[in-house]
Design a protein around this motif. Structure first.
Motif, short mmCIF file in Angstrom:
data_model
loop_
_atom_site.label_atom_id
_atom_site.label_comp_id
_atom_site.label_asym_id
_atom_site.label_seq_id
_atom_site.Cartn_x
_atom_site.Cartn_y
_atom_site.Cartn_z
N ARG A 66 17.96 -3.22 8.64
CA ARG A 66 19.11 -3.69 8.43
C ARG A 66 20.47 -2.38 7.76
NH1 ARG A 66 20.76 -7.85 10.05
NH2 ARG A 66 18.85 -9.30 9.12
N LEU A 70 23.49 -0.09 9.74
CA LEU A 70 25.75 -0.17 9.33
C LEU A 70 25.15 1.10 8.97
CD1 LEU A 70 24.37 -3.75 7.43
CD2 LEU A 70 25.41 -3.14 9.77
N ARG A 71 24.39 1.78 8.46
CA ARG A 71 25.06 2.74 7.68
C ARG A 71 25.31 3.80 8.79
NH1 ARG A 71 20.67 7.56 4.22
NH2 ARG A 71 22.98 8.96 4.31
N ALA A 74 28.89 2.76 10.68
CA ALA A 74 30.06 2.94 9.28
C ALA A 74 30.75 3.95 9.24
CB ALA A 74 29.96 2.12 8.56
N PHE A 92 29.27 -2.37 18.37
CA PHE A 92 28.50 -2.57 17.69
C PHE A 92 28.90 -4.64 17.31
CE2 PHE A 92 27.69 -4.31 13.38
CZ PHE A 92 26.18 -4.63 13.34
N ASN A 94 27.97 -8.17 14.54
CA ASN A 94 27.37 -8.34 14.06
C ASN A 94 26.08 -9.64 14.35
OD1 ASN A 94 26.73 -8.53 11.03
ND2 ASN A 94 27.68 -10.96 10.74
N CYS A 95 25.53 -9.41 14.20
CA CYS A 95 24.80 -8.94 12.94
C CYS A 95 23.63 -7.69 13.39
CB CYS A 95 23.86 -9.94 12.23
SG CYS A 95 23.96 -11.28 11.79
N HIS A 96 22.84 -7.68 14.52
CA HIS A 96 22.59 -6.26 14.77
C HIS A 96 22.53 -5.95 16.28
CE1 HIS A 96 20.17 -10.20 15.63
NE2 HIS A 96 20.33 -9.75 17.39
#
Length: 131
Positions: A66, A70-71, A74, A92, A94-96
């Motif tokens: 995860r 996110l890295r 972002a 994207f 949230n969450c995936h």
């Protein structure tokens, strides 16, 4: 004595000659789960040309995975390198949930809906609230 890859990349960046190919290799090698997710979304888009976008919706298998996702999403530099490499525009939720849009579709109603607050809220099913 040869330099290890991180050192070589840092030195190339310091000299101002870090090219997209070298940066992309670092992204692929250091964020393998994120690479896999983006690749799957881009492959899904290519496999379903009539669909408005390709996507990947499988929850990450671990917090480390995860974090990689996110890295990657972002960071403007990482995300941009992935988008250029795969020829897509990423979106994207949230969450995936990762979507890969054709660049020409960025102003489409499907894209606007995907990135809208409404799209986000509808994606937040009870199963995804604790992500």
């Amino acid at each position: 004595m040869s330099l290890d890859v991180p050192t070589a990349v840092l030195e190339a960046a310091g000299r101002g000659d870090l090219d997209d190919a070298r940066f992309l290799a670092v992204v692929r090698d250091s964020l393998p789960y994120a690479w896999e997710v983006v690749s799957a979304a881009a492959d899904d888009r290519a496999a379903r040309p009539d669909a408005p976008f390709g996507e990947h919706e499988v929850p990450p298998p671990s917090e480390q995975a995860r974090g990689q996702l996110l890295r990657a999403l972002a960071s403007n530099a990482i995300r941009g390198a992935l988008e250029r490499h795969f020829g897509v525009v990423l979106a994207f939720q949230n969450c995936h949930r990762v979507a890969a849009f054709a660049p020409a579709a960025v102003d489409s109603s499907h894209y606007r809906e995907f990135v809208s607050p409404r799209g986000q809220v509808l994606n937040q099913s009870p199963e995804l609230r604790d992500c």
